[in-house]
Design an enzyme around this catalytic site. Structure first.
Site, PDB file in Angstrom:
ATOM      1  CD  GLN A   1      -1.098  -0.988   3.582  1.00 56.39           C
ATOM      2  OE1 GLN A   1      -2.317  -1.016   3.469  1.00 56.39           O
ATOM      3  NE2 GLN A   1      -0.478  -1.528   4.628  1.00 56.39           N
TER       4      GLN A   1
ATOM      5  CG  ASP B   1      -1.902   1.642  14.694  1.00 58.93           C
ATOM      6  OD1 ASP B   1      -2.122   1.084  15.781  1.00 58.93           O
ATOM      7  OD2 ASP B   1      -2.818   1.924  13.892  1.00 58.93           O
TER       8      ASP B   1
ATOM      9  CG  ASP C   1      -2.201 -13.376   4.296  1.00 61.41           C
ATOM     10  OD1 ASP C   1      -3.163 -12.976   4.982  1.00 61.41           O
ATOM     11  OD2 ASP C   1      -2.304 -13.705   3.102  1.00 61.41           O
ATOM     12  N   GLY C   2      -2.499 -12.169   7.798  1.00 60.61           N
ATOM     13  CA  GLY C   2      -3.451 -12.500   8.851  1.00 60.61           C
ATOM     14  C   GLY C   2      -4.425 -13.583   8.422  1.00 60.61           C
TER      15      GLY C   2
ATOM     16  CG  ASP D   1      -6.513  -2.199  13.985  1.00 57.88           C
ATOM     17  OD1 ASP D   1      -7.088  -1.456  13.166  1.00 57.88           O
ATOM     18  OD2 ASP D   1      -5.604  -1.801  14.737  1.00 57.88           O
ATOM     19  CB  SER D   2      -8.595  -4.864   8.401  1.00 61.80           C
ATOM     20  OG  SER D   2      -9.961  -4.471   8.314  1.00 61.80           O
ATOM     21  CB  THR D   3      -6.985  -0.892   5.425  1.00 60.24           C
ATOM     22  OG1 THR D   3      -6.839  -2.122   4.696  1.00 60.24           O
ATOM     23  CG2 THR D   3      -5.634  -0.485   5.987  1.00 60.24           C
ATOM     24  CD  GLU D   4     -11.962   1.529   5.725  1.00 59.24           C
ATOM     25  OE1 GLU D   4     -13.160   1.278   5.888  1.00 59.24           O
ATOM     26  OE2 GLU D   4     -11.165   1.621   6.679  1.00 59.24           O
TER      27      GLU D   4
ATOM     28  N   PRO E   1      -4.957  -4.790   0.535  1.00 64.18           N
ATOM     29  CG  PRO E   1      -3.371  -4.100   2.084  1.00 64.18           C
ATOM     30  CD  PRO E   1      -4.091  -3.656   0.859  1.00 64.18           C
TER      31      PRO E   1
END
Lengths: 276, 276
Positions: free
Chosen positions: B32, B87, B138-139, B156-159, B163
């Protein structure tokens, strides 16, 4: 023109920005700079002095949460006053309560009423209702000359700059107390806890000096700064967090529910701290 | 350069904009586009693919609400998995629970971890804690090879673009169920009800097919789209809205409280409708 974006700087360093389909009206009124625009995301929107007042898409949150929380807290609200609120959204919600015999709206700026009727008809439509008395005038003065008259007073003002500056003073809250009947309740929008913590703290402190029951609740309004809006309640007798279940009657809403009425007073810790 | 503003288009027609003091780092990672900047309003901020991930000023809301709601719902959470969350903010909150013996963090992008440690030290600092096992990987695959291992899993992912796209599938929720112990709980951020109603409806529907207890709760995050963020809980046994009072122990927070834990599940009507 196409390709226009309207940006509201909500603080010196942060804002929201939205794509404009068409500007519908702009005018410097006697009191403020009024803009009405058609936006891609939110439908028609009203701006006063560069600040978002309401939009067709998210207006229901603010209007429902201003009106129904105090109205369901009072056992029999018959006479209601709205100070400001010239777009008519709070009035529309007030009229959903059959106990209300008369709702007076006093907005200082007749142009807000005029252009809301023209461009926000589903918000302003009930201003024509026979139970409503629309007055163009100074809400502060109206309060000052009222005594023991209202069951519920709602202060639907702009921020404490420009014409609304008097509406965030202890003298105004004292006037509201006098204008209310012995078990009256008032609510006032009081901005957001992220950028205006000091204002909320001050309003809470001032209202507490005058009203035995003082509460703070919040609602999510995506077009308002921080997305979290705060409302202060001052009540002479009835506590909004102790409304008996049988008082809630069925009304049509998109945001408010009786369960949410109570949950809205449960505050995040940093917001709760502002009330202490 | 001075005078820079960063604008995140949260939809095609609406966004937030903020004043940048200084760009700290930009890099196309293997997964990303990563940007770290110092902003005037929110302190240091992390953006991934142009979307706000976290800021120093408002990060506490998201991290507290992801971690403490499921952790206080579980009677004795010992083994915890965080998928994404490089983070480190969720991990920091997880470690406030003394019952937690081991917290595994699996983020696909080691650069997020690296630059969070550098520029968001008060968020990422606990990634060095000895109770934490940080894995770059990779979760989805980690979940697939785990069985009966975790008490609580936090996504706790991105949209669901880039990924994170696999993390919003029924297959992933089935894998989570297998990876959880018999009374395990998981939580996943699931965007906002104003712009992503269909996504929330779909996640709720998918999770309900797999978990006997499925719930939705929200929190106010001013830098996220609409200011109202939603989280889906899937639980094999324990219900987050029926946590016994004695389970809540004292922790330091700025947003979460035991009362708010329960109130966060009381949804505005149009949001509740998405769960039905």
């Amino acid at each position: 023109m196409s390709g226009l974006w309207y940006t509201e700087k909500q603080t010196d360093n942060f804002g929201i920005t939205m794509k404009i389909k068409k500007s519908l009206h702009t005018e410097q009124t006697d009191f403020q700079y009024l803009e009405m625009a058609e936006t891609e995301e939110w439908g028609n929107m009203l701006f006063l002095d560069g600040m978002v007042m309401t939009s067709q898409k998210d207006e229901f949150v603010y209007h429902e949460m201003v009106a129904h929380v105090p109205l369901f807290t009072h056992p029999n609200p018959e006479n209601v006053l709205v100070v400001g609120g010239g777009d008519g959204g709070v009035i529309r919600e007030v009229l959903k309560h059959p106990s209300v015999k008369k709702a007076v709206l006093v907005d200082i700026d007749g142009k807000v009423i005029e252009y809301s009727k023209k461009y926000l008809p589903e918000i302003a439509g009930e201003l024509e209702n026979e139970r409503v008395d629309v007055q163009v005038g100074d809400g502060f003065m109206h309060i000052a000359k009222s005594e023991n008259e209202y069951d519920v007073i709602m202060v639907d003002s702009t921020e404490p700059v420009g014409p609304a500056v008097n509406l965030f003073t202890k003298g105004f809250y004292a006037g509201i107390s006098k204008a209310l009947k012995e078990d009256g309740i008032f609510v006032a929008q009081c901005d957001n806890p992220w950028f205006k913590a000091d204002l909320i703290r001050q309003v809470q402190r001032d209202v507490k000096e005058i009203f035995p029951v003082t509460r703070l609740y919040t609602a999510n309004i995506p077009t308002y700064p921080s997305g979290m809006w705060a409302f202060t309640i001052g009540s002479k007798k009835h506590d909004p967090i102790e409304v008996p279940e049988e008082r809630f009657h069925e009304i049509q809403t998109k945001y408010y529910t009786p369960e949410l009425h109570k949950a809205a007073f449960v505050l995040p810790k940093f917001v709760k701290d502002l009330t202490e």
